[in-house]
Design an enzyme around this catalytic site. Structure first.
Site, PDB file in Angstrom:
ATOM      1  N   ASP A 167      28.522 -45.148 -14.018  1.00 48.76           N
ATOM      2  CA  ASP A 167      28.455 -43.724 -13.681  1.00 48.76           C
ATOM      3  C   ASP A 167      29.360 -42.943 -14.639  1.00 48.76           C
ATOM      4  O   ASP A 167      30.563 -43.182 -14.704  1.00 48.76           O
ATOM      5  CB  ASP A 167      28.940 -43.563 -12.231  1.00 48.76           C
ATOM      6  CG  ASP A 167      28.695 -42.173 -11.684  1.00 48.76           C
ATOM      7  OD1 ASP A 167      28.195 -41.310 -12.429  1.00 48.76           O
ATOM      8  OD2 ASP A 167      29.029 -41.953 -10.502  1.00 48.76           O
ATOM      9  N   ASP A 214      23.019 -39.493 -15.049  1.00 47.47           N
ATOM     10  CA  ASP A 214      24.261 -40.088 -15.549  1.00 47.47           C
ATOM     11  C   ASP A 214      24.684 -41.339 -14.781  1.00 47.47           C
ATOM     12  O   ASP A 214      25.847 -41.708 -14.800  1.00 47.47           O
ATOM     13  CB  ASP A 214      25.387 -39.045 -15.504  1.00 47.47           C
ATOM     14  CG  ASP A 214      25.838 -38.745 -14.092  1.00 47.47           C
ATOM     15  OD1 ASP A 214      25.017 -38.847 -13.169  1.00 47.47           O
ATOM     16  OD2 ASP A 214      27.019 -38.419 -13.902  1.00 47.47           O
ATOM     17  N   GLU A 215      23.751 -42.001 -14.157  1.00 46.28           N
ATOM     18  CA  GLU A 215      24.137 -43.087 -13.268  1.00 46.28           C
ATOM     19  C   GLU A 215      23.014 -44.123 -13.157  1.00 46.28           C
ATOM     20  O   GLU A 215      21.846 -43.755 -13.092  1.00 46.28           O
ATOM     21  CB  GLU A 215      24.327 -42.395 -11.933  1.00 46.28           C
ATOM     22  CG  GLU A 215      25.029 -42.918 -10.887  1.00 46.28           C
ATOM     23  CD  GLU A 215      24.995 -42.126  -9.597  1.00 46.28           C
ATOM     24  OE1 GLU A 215      25.196 -42.820  -8.616  1.00 46.28           O
ATOM     25  OE2 GLU A 215      24.755 -40.907  -9.543  1.00 46.28           O
TER      26      GLU A 215
END
Ligand SMILES: [Mg+2]
Length: 399
Positions: free
Chosen positions: A13, A103-104
């Site tokens: 993350d 983003d993860e």
């Protein structure tokens, strides 16, 4: 018994993603409290978080908490580019990558020991590569389940790495506050705290039946399983997005139907390009309009067969706009959005609808995409868009 404790899952993350990209690209912003957004905070740097600034907070409240806050306008294209670079590193790390958001992601590295080293070594290398090639800090949690890996990265933030050792899962989990449990939001957390249930260990000590009576069936069962570290969900490879969309704020000017059409043409161009880049086709086109009084309408139409052709999709979008036209009172339209849904893979057999490989429109679309990829988005534009201001592109909210 089904043994799940041998799996090795990474939850990776990026830290304060949008804000970190801004600080990466503008050295003057480094070390300073910044918020990306305007009216609403989309992301805050850690320096701003220290003052209590949070995403989804109003800009005014954020400035009150942190008078030195620097507010930066979002640059979504930079974020998409950074995200792609990071996902390329994920995909080099293991074929089993499940993206969760921009983003993860979860990465299943089970069985890679011989090839790539231990999960700790893999995670360490991943963090270094993201730092080196993309210039961003990424936190990684490693654990035998997805849930635990995600909890671990949450605990390890920012710029951290935390491995939950095999056999040490409950020792790690039980002292944490209940809010660390997935699905334990403000309401559930308040109910639990009211009854003196403060830690995950406290939840685990309660019988499932009692927890169900307290929180309802779904929530009670869910939290009971998580608190006891039961989470057999596998990493879903290629769980891909269900829609591709873009929308534009049109401001407060009075707009003609033509103006709205112009904005829509730009959006269709953009989403179709993304659709083709992702090698997908869509079946359904959705038009969203928001009016100055904040009321909104949504209209959708399904194509006869899945397509990635800009012309077919634009025709459908224009049909929807024509249907909605009587509702667009006095040009009071403040936002237009286009989403493509019911996505399929471009190489599915049903795509071979035209014999003899004849897909003339597809070839034009691809040629345009190619020019844009090489010379930038502005290199080719539609006649209708020339010299027109198309408003500000705003992020899509989840459907
Ligand atoms: Mg993040």
């Amino acid at each position: 018994m089904f043994v799940i404790s041998e799996r090795q899952i990474l939850h990776a993350d990026l830290d304060s993603f949008y804000a970190s990209v801004e600080q990466r690209d503008d050295p003057r912003l480094r070390g300073r409290p910044i918020a990306v957004g305007g009216g609403v905070v989309l992301a805050a740097s850690y320096e701003a978080k220290a003052f209590g600034v949070r995403s989804a907070m109003g800009g005014r409240e954020a400035r009150q908490l942190c008078p030195k806050l620097v507010v930066v306008r979002p640059r979504f294209e930079a974020y998409v580019e950074a995200s792609k670079a990071v996902f390329a590193i994920f995909n080099q790390t293991t074929p089993l990558v499940e993206g969760i958001s921009i983003d993860e992601a979860f990465l299943d590295v089970t069985g890679l020991h011989r090839v790539s080293g231990s999960a700790l070594e893999i995670a360490t290398k991943l963090r270094l590569e993201v730092r080196e090639h993309v210039g961003l800090a990424i936190t990684v949690g490693v654990a035998p389940t997805k849930f635990l890996a995600k909890v671990a990265s949450g605990v390890a933030k920012p710029d951290g790495l935390l491995v939950v050792a095999l056999g040490g899962e409950l020792d790690f989990l039980h002292p944490l506050p209940v809010e660390r449990l997935w699905g334990c939001g403000r309401v559930t957390s308040a109910k639990l705290r009211e009854r003196g249930v403060l830690t995950v260990g406290d939840v685990a000590a309660i019988e499932e039946r009692a927890l169900v009576a307290m929180l309802g069936r779904a929530s009670g069962r869910h939290l009971h399983a998580l608190a006891n570290n039961r989470d057999p969900r596998p990493v879903h490879v290629g769980r891909r997005r269900r829609s591709i969309g873009s929308q534009r704020a049109l401001g407060l000017r009075r707009l003609s139907l033509d103006d709205i059409d112009t904005a829509m043409v730009g959006l269709v161009d953009r989403v179709c390009r993304r659709l083709r880049n992702a090698e997908r086709v869509c079946r359904t086109v959705v038009l969203r309009l928001r009016f100055h009084d904040f009321s909104r309408i949504t209209r959708s139409h399904s194509l006869a067969r899945p397509s990635d052709a800009t012309d077919a999709i634009l025709d459908t979008a224009r049909g929807l706009l024509a249907i909605a036209a009587p509702l667009i009172h006095n040009g009071g339209c403040s936002l237009v959005g286009i989403s493509l849904t019911n996505l399929g893979n471009a190489d599915d057999p049903f795509q071979l609808e035209l014999p003899f490989g004849a897909r003339p429109l597809g070839r034009i679309d691809r040629a345009v995409d190619g020019v844009r990829a090489k010379f930038g988005t502005a290199a080719i534009t539609r006649g209708v868009l020339l010299g027109k201001e198309q408003g500000m592109t705003v992020p899509m909210l989840p459907d």
